[in-house]
Enzyme design. Sequence first.
Site, PDB file in Angstrom:
ATOM      1  N   HIS A  66       0.828  -1.211   0.000  1.00  0.00           N
ATOM      2  CA  HIS A  66       0.000   0.000   0.000  1.00  0.00           C
ATOM      3  C   HIS A  66       0.861   1.259   0.000  1.00  0.00           C
ATOM      4  O   HIS A  66       0.616   2.196   0.754  1.00  0.00           O
ATOM      5  CB  HIS A  66      -0.945  -0.006   1.205  1.00  0.00           C
ATOM      6  CG  HIS A  66      -2.017  -1.050   1.122  1.00  0.00           C
ATOM      7  ND1 HIS A  66      -2.960  -1.080   0.125  1.00  0.00           N
ATOM      8  CD2 HIS A  66      -2.284  -2.126   1.907  1.00  0.00           C
ATOM      9  CE1 HIS A  66      -3.780  -2.115   0.298  1.00  0.00           C
ATOM     10  NE2 HIS A  66      -3.381  -2.770   1.370  1.00  0.00           N
ATOM     11  N   ARG A  80       7.179  -5.792   3.311  1.00  0.00           N
ATOM     12  CA  ARG A  80       5.888  -6.363   2.910  1.00  0.00           C
ATOM     13  C   ARG A  80       5.811  -6.336   1.385  1.00  0.00           C
ATOM     14  O   ARG A  80       5.786  -5.275   0.776  1.00  0.00           O
ATOM     15  CB  ARG A  80       4.711  -5.594   3.506  1.00  0.00           C
ATOM     16  CG  ARG A  80       3.375  -6.176   3.019  1.00  0.00           C
ATOM     17  CD  ARG A  80       2.184  -5.789   3.858  1.00  0.00           C
ATOM     18  NE  ARG A  80       1.793  -4.395   3.697  1.00  0.00           N
ATOM     19  CZ  ARG A  80       0.660  -3.888   4.189  1.00  0.00           C
ATOM     20  NH1 ARG A  80      -0.171  -4.666   4.881  1.00  0.00           N
ATOM     21  NH2 ARG A  80       0.366  -2.614   4.025  1.00  0.00           N
ATOM     22  N   ASP A  91      16.544 -11.333  -3.195  1.00  0.00           N
ATOM     23  CA  ASP A  91      17.830 -11.143  -3.857  1.00  0.00           C
ATOM     24  C   ASP A  91      18.478  -9.807  -3.502  1.00  0.00           C
ATOM     25  O   ASP A  91      19.714  -9.703  -3.453  1.00  0.00           O
ATOM     26  CB  ASP A  91      17.687 -11.255  -5.377  1.00  0.00           C
ATOM     27  CG  ASP A  91      17.606 -12.692  -5.872  1.00  0.00           C
ATOM     28  OD1 ASP A  91      17.831 -13.612  -5.058  1.00  0.00           O
ATOM     29  OD2 ASP A  91      17.314 -12.900  -7.063  1.00  0.00           O
ATOM     30  N   GLU A 109      -6.199 -11.767   6.922  1.00  0.00           N
ATOM     31  CA  GLU A 109      -6.951 -10.528   6.734  1.00  0.00           C
ATOM     32  C   GLU A 109      -8.454 -10.718   6.519  1.00  0.00           C
ATOM     33  O   GLU A 109      -9.164  -9.746   6.244  1.00  0.00           O
ATOM     34  CB  GLU A 109      -6.385  -9.764   5.529  1.00  0.00           C
ATOM     35  CG  GLU A 109      -4.887  -9.599   5.554  1.00  0.00           C
ATOM     36  CD  GLU A 109      -4.379  -8.748   4.410  1.00  0.00           C
ATOM     37  OE1 GLU A 109      -4.670  -7.546   4.417  1.00  0.00           O
ATOM     38  OE2 GLU A 109      -3.700  -9.287   3.528  1.00  0.00           O
ATOM     39  N   ASP A 150      -8.201  -4.727   6.829  1.00  0.00           N
ATOM     40  CA  ASP A 150      -8.878  -5.669   5.927  1.00  0.00           C
ATOM     41  C   ASP A 150      -9.779  -6.625   6.691  1.00  0.00           C
ATOM     42  O   ASP A 150     -10.846  -7.000   6.192  1.00  0.00           O
ATOM     43  CB  ASP A 150      -7.845  -6.442   5.111  1.00  0.00           C
ATOM     44  CG  ASP A 150      -7.300  -5.628   3.955  1.00  0.00           C
ATOM     45  OD1 ASP A 150      -8.067  -5.313   3.034  1.00  0.00           O
ATOM     46  OD2 ASP A 150      -6.100  -5.302   3.966  1.00  0.00           O
TER      47      ASP A 150
END
Length: 251
Positions: A48, A73, A87, A151, A177
């Site tokens: 977000h 996240r 990576d 969520e 959520d």
Amino acid sequence: MDLPQNPFKRALKANKAQIGLWSSLSSNYSVEVIAGAGFDWILLDCEHSPNDLESVLTQLQAAAPYPTHPVVRVPWNDMVNIKRVLDVGAQSLLIPYVSTAEEAKAAVAHTRYPPAGVRGVAGTTRATRFGRVKDYAKRAHEEICVLVQVETQAAVDNIEAICAVDGVDGVFIGPADLHASMGYPGEVSNPAVIPQIEEAMRRIRKAGKAPGYLSPTDDARKMLAAGCLFCAVGADVGLLARNAEALRAKF
């Protein structure tokens, strides 16, 4: 060179509560500012916020000199996103919208090299210190921390099955959520939902995994009391916006 240790993963395993701060400003400079504030961890958000891979890389570099541990996240439970974030050197990932044990197994598989998983192999990445970490491909999973995000009501119902998945280190309850899933969109502290989240914290702990939460309100204290082990107690965007408004109001 030895595989870098993950102090955040070790703290969760030792049941030591970790207090964190959310970061959505998508700036390496702001990350450097908050990394020195003394939080146990900061969340670098790609779900977000307008973060992309290169900006996350610069934020990981900005946080590196500080003891605060960066958790990234990713935008989705996706093999390509997860591979690329690992990576560039992230060791702890928060993976959104995991509602079943099967989705949790996929999340773990995305962080593991074959034959245990499906992560693509590359030899000279930042994660390997550009090829200098001995046996990285064989040992990387030892220091990768997989946190999955619950969520929805269906996901809450499946908490025990999700916790039973080998390789899941923690289960994060996403309050916004979850409220929306239960019919309270736009809310994060509804009295009909908060007790269910507290109970979810206890269920996750009972299942042997680390519970997580985000709240800029006193709900955080309730969740810590219920057993939450990685709790974000604010967000950089909120701190900037509300404190800017408060300063303006004084004058």
